[in-house]
Structure formats: C-alpha cells, structure tokens
Design a protein around this motif. Structure first.
Motif, mmCIF file in Angstrom:
data_model
loop_
_atom_site.group_PDB
_atom_site.id
_atom_site.type_symbol
_atom_site.label_atom_id
_atom_site.label_comp_id
_atom_site.label_asym_id
_atom_site.label_seq_id
_atom_site.Cartn_x
_atom_site.Cartn_y
_atom_site.Cartn_z
ATOM 1 N N GLY A 463 0.836 -1.199 0.000
ATOM 2 C CA GLY A 463 0.000 0.000 0.000
ATOM 3 C C GLY A 463 0.869 1.246 0.000
ATOM 4 N N PRO A 464 0.561 2.223 -0.848
ATOM 5 C CA PRO A 464 1.388 3.441 -0.914
ATOM 6 C C PRO A 464 1.535 4.149 0.431
ATOM 7 C CG PRO A 464 -0.171 3.386 -2.729
ATOM 8 C CD PRO A 464 -0.553 2.271 -1.809
ATOM 9 N N PHE A 465 0.469 4.157 1.216
ATOM 10 C CA PHE A 465 0.481 4.950 2.441
ATOM 11 C C PHE A 465 1.527 4.477 3.438
ATOM 12 C CE2 PHE A 465 -1.180 5.745 6.787
ATOM 13 C CZ PHE A 465 -0.979 7.108 6.797
ATOM 14 N N GLU A 466 1.718 3.161 3.556
ATOM 15 C CA GLU A 466 2.669 2.674 4.545
ATOM 16 C C GLU A 466 4.104 3.086 4.185
ATOM 17 O OE1 GLU A 466 2.604 -1.645 4.678
ATOM 18 O OE2 GLU A 466 1.879 -1.714 2.610
ATOM 19 N N VAL A 467 4.415 3.126 2.884
ATOM 20 C CA VAL A 467 5.751 3.562 2.467
ATOM 21 C C VAL A 467 5.875 5.081 2.613
ATOM 22 C CG1 VAL A 467 7.498 3.429 0.656
ATOM 23 C CG2 VAL A 467 5.767 1.631 0.844
ATOM 24 N N GLU A 468 4.810 5.795 2.250
ATOM 25 C CA GLU A 468 4.819 7.252 2.412
ATOM 26 C C GLU A 468 4.997 7.629 3.881
ATOM 27 O OE1 GLU A 468 1.906 8.067 -1.437
ATOM 28 O OE2 GLU A 468 1.147 8.368 0.592
ATOM 29 N N SER A 469 4.337 6.890 4.771
ATOM 30 C CA SER A 469 4.455 7.171 6.207
ATOM 31 C C SER A 469 5.889 6.982 6.679
ATOM 32 C CB SER A 469 3.511 6.259 7.002
ATOM 33 O OG SER A 469 2.169 6.566 6.725
ATOM 34 N N ASP A 487 7.932 -3.652 -14.059
ATOM 35 C CA ASP A 487 9.271 -4.238 -14.042
ATOM 36 C C ASP A 487 9.186 -5.669 -14.575
ATOM 37 O OD1 ASP A 487 12.160 -4.085 -12.799
ATOM 38 O OD2 ASP A 487 11.332 -6.009 -12.160
ATOM 39 N N ASP A 488 10.098 -6.033 -15.476
ATOM 40 C CA ASP A 488 10.049 -7.350 -16.116
ATOM 41 C C ASP A 488 10.216 -8.495 -15.130
ATOM 42 O OD1 ASP A 488 9.696 -6.145 -18.552
ATOM 43 O OD2 ASP A 488 11.836 -6.154 -19.086
ATOM 44 N N VAL A 489 10.979 -8.277 -14.080
ATOM 45 C CA VAL A 489 11.271 -9.353 -13.125
ATOM 46 C C VAL A 489 10.244 -9.398 -12.000
ATOM 47 C CG1 VAL A 489 12.962 -10.268 -11.488
ATOM 48 C CG2 VAL A 489 13.726 -9.247 -13.650
ATOM 49 N N ARG A 490 9.989 -8.254 -11.373
ATOM 50 C CA ARG A 490 9.144 -8.222 -10.175
ATOM 51 C C ARG A 490 7.687 -7.886 -10.465
ATOM 52 N NH1 ARG A 490 14.126 -6.233 -8.970
ATOM 53 N NH2 ARG A 490 15.202 -7.190 -7.186
ATOM 54 N N GLY A 491 7.347 -7.620 -11.703
ATOM 55 C CA GLY A 491 5.985 -7.191 -12.022
ATOM 56 C C GLY A 491 5.861 -5.696 -11.890
ATOM 57 N N MET A 492 6.142 -5.200 -10.669
ATOM 58 C CA MET A 492 6.198 -3.766 -10.408
ATOM 59 C C MET A 492 7.249 -3.522 -9.346
ATOM 60 S SD MET A 492 2.219 -2.471 -10.388
ATOM 61 C CE MET A 492 2.561 -0.871 -11.095
ATOM 62 N N VAL A 493 7.837 -2.332 -9.375
ATOM 63 C CA VAL A 493 8.717 -1.909 -8.293
ATOM 64 C C VAL A 493 8.188 -0.601 -7.722
ATOM 65 C CG1 VAL A 493 10.775 -3.053 -9.188
ATOM 66 C CG2 VAL A 493 10.269 -0.698 -9.891
ATOM 67 N N VAL A 494 8.573 -0.337 -6.481
ATOM 68 C CA VAL A 494 8.099 0.856 -5.781
ATOM 69 C C VAL A 494 8.922 2.070 -6.189
ATOM 70 C CG1 VAL A 494 7.773 1.925 -3.526
ATOM 71 C CG2 VAL A 494 7.314 -0.520 -3.832
ATOM 72 N N LYS A 495 8.205 3.147 -6.523
ATOM 73 C CA LYS A 495 8.855 4.419 -6.841
ATOM 74 C C LYS A 495 8.397 5.491 -5.853
ATOM 75 C CE LYS A 495 9.079 8.262 -10.092
ATOM 76 N NZ LYS A 495 8.543 8.893 -11.306
ATOM 77 N N ALA A 496 9.331 6.296 -5.400
ATOM 78 C CA ALA A 496 9.004 7.426 -4.528
ATOM 79 C C ALA A 496 9.262 8.730 -5.272
ATOM 80 C CB ALA A 496 9.844 7.385 -3.260
ATOM 81 N N GLU A 511 23.505 9.901 -2.987
ATOM 82 C CA GLU A 511 23.730 9.636 -1.567
ATOM 83 C C GLU A 511 22.440 9.772 -0.759
ATOM 84 O OE1 GLU A 511 26.502 11.281 2.119
ATOM 85 O OE2 GLU A 511 27.100 11.678 0.035
ATOM 86 N N LEU A 512 21.659 10.813 -1.057
ATOM 87 C CA LEU A 512 20.396 10.997 -0.359
ATOM 88 C C LEU A 512 19.403 9.906 -0.744
ATOM 89 C CD1 LEU A 512 18.647 12.590 1.578
ATOM 90 C CD2 LEU A 512 18.057 14.150 -0.289
ATOM 91 N N VAL A 513 19.414 9.481 -2.004
ATOM 92 C CA VAL A 513 18.551 8.385 -2.442
ATOM 93 C C VAL A 513 18.823 7.140 -1.600
ATOM 94 C CG1 VAL A 513 18.089 6.729 -4.302
ATOM 95 C CG2 VAL A 513 18.194 9.186 -4.806
ATOM 96 N N VAL A 533 13.790 6.559 -6.837
ATOM 97 C CA VAL A 533 13.487 7.802 -6.117
ATOM 98 C C VAL A 533 13.689 8.974 -7.076
ATOM 99 C CG1 VAL A 533 14.090 9.325 -4.206
ATOM 100 C CG2 VAL A 533 14.194 6.840 -3.894
ATOM 101 N N GLU A 534 12.663 9.794 -7.191
ATOM 102 C CA GLU A 534 12.736 10.990 -8.032
ATOM 103 C C GLU A 534 12.449 12.223 -7.177
ATOM 104 O OE1 GLU A 534 10.699 12.993 -12.044
ATOM 105 O OE2 GLU A 534 9.858 11.170 -11.174
ATOM 106 N N PHE A 535 13.303 13.230 -7.276
ATOM 107 C CA PHE A 535 13.094 14.474 -6.545
ATOM 108 C C PHE A 535 12.393 15.488 -7.453
ATOM 109 C CE2 PHE A 535 17.052 12.699 -4.623
ATOM 110 C CZ PHE A 535 16.504 12.408 -3.374
#
Length: 559
Positions: A463-469, A487-496, A511-513, A533-535
């Motif tokens: 769930g997005p919220f738990e990662v956002e929290s 993602d070809d291997v995992r189906g989807m990967v998490v992006k922030a 480094e911050l990523v 991670v995208e800023f």
C-alpha cells in the motif's frame, strides 16, 4: 438540539455507541428550519459564526441573525427566479456570504453545488452542462468572474449570475454585464415568505463534484438527510458542545467545508470560526487560533505538517482542547510530534464525498497513531475481498458500506445522471468505496490506499500509504507520493516521488537516495523500500489538493 434528533445523546464507550445510536427522523427534515431557525427561537443570542479575514475585518452572527439574514437572502434568490430543485453553483471562497447563501438555498429547496474558486473555464462549462446549472453566485474576483463569463457561451442552462463583493459597484462602463450585484440588491427585496412545501427527505439538497484523482469528476448527489448525517461528525467526532469555538481548515468548494464549518457544528450549538485568507501561512493561522482562543481544530494532515515545523512554544494554544483530521491518511510521525509539542492527540476520521464520516476515533476511545479508528455506528462498515467475501482481521480488503434494505443517513443517493458509475460503486447490497484497508484485532482500521494505487511486487501487495508514512519520518521529506513502475522481473517496483525541504534541496543526489532507501528499510518491511526515487519541486494534485498518483504513473509509462 441534539436530543431532537437522537434517542440517546451521550455515550460512555464504543459498545454503548454501537448499540444505542439511533436517529429520530422528521418527515420533512430541513437543516435551515429545523436546526438554525430552531436555535434562533430557543437561544437567539447564542453566537453561531465568528468570521474574520487576513485584513483584520471581523463579523459575528448569532443564530437569530443567521435566521434573519438567510431569510432575506432566500427572498432575494426567489426574486431572481430561483426555486425548488434549481441547481445553483456557489464560488464564494470563504466569504461570509457563503454561510448565508447555503442556508437560503436550503430554505427554498434549491440544489446547492459548492465549487472552488480555482476552476477554469473548461471546469465551469463541464459542471454547468453536467448539472444543468441555472444560477452561479460567485465572489467579485477578476479571475473567477472572467472564467465564469468565458464559460457562458458554452453554458446554455445558466440564466442568472450574481457577484458578491465588498461594496456595490458596476462591473463595466455601461453598468450592464449580465451580473446582479448582491450588495446592492439583496436587502431591497420584500420580506421572505416560507414556501408551503420545501422538500421531502429524499429530495436532492446538495451536489458535489469529486476531485477527479483518476478521471473526470463525478456528480455526487445527497438528499436532505445528508445534513443530519453530519450530526455525529460534529457532536461526537469533533466532540463539540455549546462552549466550543471550532475551526476547520477547508475551502468552501469541497465537502470538508460542510463536514467542519456548517452542519455538525451547529447541531452541537458550537460557534463556527472562519479565517478567510488568500494564502495559507502556518504562523498566521496559529496567531489567529491564539487571538480568538480556538478550542477545537480540524485540518488535513498537510496543514499539521506545516504547523509542527513552527516553534509552537511561541503561541498560546492553551484554549485548544481537541484536534481532529481527515481528508487524507495521517502519518504517525505527525501524530507523535504534535502530541510531544502541545500534549494533544489528533483524532483521525475517514469519509468520502459520497458519505459523511464512516470511520473515526471518538472521544471515548484511545487513538492509535496512523489508524482511521472504528466504524461510525450509523453505517454498517466491513472489509471485503475482490470476490465480495468478508476479510479476516489483519487481511487487506476494500472498505464497503453494507446497505441492505434502507440507505443509511449520510450515504449519497447516486452519481447524478450516471447510472453506470452508480452501479459500479453500488452493487450486491454494498457501496464500494474503492479504498483499501486492514482491521486489527481491536477493530481499528488502517488505511492502505486506493485500489488502483496498490502495488503488486514479487508477490507482495504494497500500500502506498505505509511507504509514504515511513518516508515522512525522514527529516528531508516534506511531501511524497508512492507509485508502482512496471518491471520485467518483479511485475512492479516501488517508486518514490519526493519533495524535499528547502535546506535539503542542494543535497538531492545518489547519496540521499540511498539514505532514504535505507531509512524505509529500517522503519518498515525491507521489501517495501523504493527502488526508484525521483526528486521534484511539487507533486501533481487535483484542485482540491489531493495527490494525483495516476498522473505520475502516466508520465512514467511515457518515458
């Protein structure tokens, strides 16, 4: 007042509330007559509304004055040809007149359509034609009026335009631009005579357009009992009483305004506090709360996030007794920080444009940071799997309202003029909210995200919220949105997608990523960390301020 509409008005426990909450429903309930005018008769001098703005202007209205002013406004609207069932759009920001017009339209049985001042010509045309809007009452603001005027050629149903300004004025050299001037005309109307028949309970009273997080806005139609549905919002969730001075931070164009600035508060006999401002500033808001001794406060988590970044020791908030939040999920880090700073818990609630408060943390229960609370007893709430079968405790599922043979007070009637969308959401005896959650062994619900936003990665449902929290507990992060990337291997990967604090912007880099990724791994399960991670400077949002994750996903799919 509450005893007129509830068989029992005080509850000692969750069990007491669940067992004994029962409404007394009049045959033709009308909030303006049955609540506001009733207060005006019983306690005419009780302060109902305390309004101020960022220019220092202040207005106060007793219940008697609200009755008199809304009567006059109702007579004026009738003189313009507005009557029962006529759709009227309000674009009034936080102007004092919004409260008067809302009551006046209720008194004549018209259908009110609150709207935000940020609408464009295209938005206004869409709403006018979708709802067959007959009249628009808007603030005398150059941008708002220009967008309304530009929308008129494509809005054949609109017959009446009213502008509400500070002083009477002509809008063009000839003095005839098709606009009625509220300040110049409304007090010159003959005295109001209440119509012989105003409404049945099932008649449409108010319509909201949804915020459109995943498509075109839908029209949510509510009946006259919707107002009564908010009794529990103000009296029990906000924990209000006659001595309360309540402030909800909300634009009057969105449903949260009637959650916190209108219906429930006046059932309780509380005073509604309004701070009319052009641009939000946490320091300015806190100064207003200090000056007027606000006792009860409700705001979305975003506002709390800005507030706790201030030095709260500079403000005298000793009058503040109670804090609540809704509109988006509350990160536990914000809850903990506010309690540390001022010693108050934030009592979370959950609902939608289609409902009143369906889940909440009530005064007689202990809050769990990050939990939405328990079901509001006026609804039969459950969690179900994709096949409609009930979930076990600890299992993620969709939040639904079981309807049965009788629609609960507060649940919407339909998506106006859209039978297909109504059937998609309301079938098999349930209203499907489209929101995912899980329930713990104590009956508390924990938000996961919209069904469309849940990420399936390597067999896990994230769930997005738990990662956002988790990300929000890192000092560099001001806002963030979690989405899934194919993602070809995992189906989807998490992006922030992350908005950094000003002092962190020059540190954006690999480094911050890595630091953010390691932080998420420590705070929550390691498999949930964002591999991408995208800023960014800001997140894409709807005009109501909700994050449009769908837009982030669409942009990623085009890369």
């Amino acid at each position: 007042m509450v005893e007129r509409f509830l068989k029992k008005t005080h509850f000692e426990s969750v069990q007491d509330y669940n067992k004994n909450l029962e409404f007394i429903i009049p045959e033709h309930f009308n909030f303006a007559y049955d609540v506001i005018d009733a207060w005006a008769e019983e306690e005419p001098d009780r302060l109902a509304l305390l309004w101020t703005n960022d220019e220092g202007v202040e207005r106060r209205a007793t219940f008697k004055q609200l009755k008199e002013q809304s009567d006059q406004a109702a007579a004026y609207l009738q003189s313009l040809g507005i009557g029962k069932a006529d759709p009227v759009m309000l674009i009034l920001k936080r102007r004092y007149e919004w409260w008067i017009v809302m009551l006046a339209l209720c008194k004549i049985g018209a259908v009110v359509i609150p709207a935000t001042h940020m609408l464009t010509k295209k938005d206004i045309v869409y709403r006018n034609n979708s709802a067959s809007v007959k009249a628009i009452i808007c603030v005398d603001d150059p941008y708002v009026m220009s967008q309304v005027e530009a929308a008129m050629p494509g809005s054949p149903t609109v017959k009446v335009l009213v502008k509400v300004g500070t002083v009477p004025q002509q809008c063009c050299a000839k003095g005839d631009c098709g606009w009625h001037d509220w300040q110049q005309e409304w007090l010159q109307t003959s005295p109001f005579v209440r119509p012989a028949f105003v409404n049945n309970n099932e008649d449409t009273m108010i319509m909201y357009f949804t915020s459109g997080t995943s498509g075109e806005p839908k029209m949510v139609a509510h009946d006259f009992l919707y107002a009564m549905g908010h009794l529990t919002t103000g009296v029990f969730w906000h924990n209000l009483h006659k001595g309360s001075l309540h402030l909800t931070v909300a634009d009057t164009g969105w449903g949260k305004a009637v959650w916190g600035k209108f219906y429930g508060q006046w059932f309780a006999g509380a005073t509604v506090f309004v701070f009319d401002h052009e641009k939000f500033n946490a320091d300015t808001l806190l100064r207003q709360m200090e000056k007027y001794k606000v006792t009860s406060f409700c705001a979305p988590p975003t506002i709390y996030r800005f507030m706790i970044r201030e030095d709260l020791s500079k403000y005298d908030l000793s009058a503040l007794e109670y804090c609540t939040t809704a509109g988006e999920a509350l990160n536990p880090a914000v809850f903990d920080k506010l309690r540390e700073l001022i010693g108050l818990n934030i009592m979370e609630g959950f609902g939608q444009t289609e409902t009143t408060m369906t889940l909440g943390t009530f005064p007689w229960m202990k809050p769990k940071p990050g939990s939405m609370g328990i079901p509001n007893a006026q609804y039969d709430i459950d969690l179900v799997r994709a096949d409609g079968t009930p979930c076990e405790d600890g299992e993620k599922g969709e939040i639904v309202v079981r309807v049965g043979d009788k629609k609960p007070i507060g649940l919407f009637k339909e998506y106006y003029r859209d039978e297909e969308k109504t059937r998609e959401a309301w079938h098999d005896g349930m209203y499907h909210t489209g929101d995912m959650a899980w329930r713990d062994e104590d009956g508390y619900y924990w938000f996961e995200g919209r069904i469309d936003d849940v990420i399936k990665s390597s067999g896990y449902r994230i769930g997005p919220f738990e990662v956002e929290s988790a990300l929000m507990t890192h000092p560099a992060v001001v806002e963030c949105a979690i989405t899934g990337v194919p993602d070809d291997v995992r189906g989807m990967v998490v992006k922030a997608t992350v908005v950094l604090g000003k002092e962190w912007k020059d540190k954006a880099g690999d480094e911050l990523v890595k630091d953010l990724q390691q932080h998420v791994k420590k705070v929550t399960a390691p498999y949930k960390y964002p591999r991408i991670v995208e800023f960014v400077d800001e997140l894409p949002k709807t005009i109501s301020g909700k994050i449009r994750r769908v837009e982030i996903r669409q942009k990623d799919s085009q890369k």
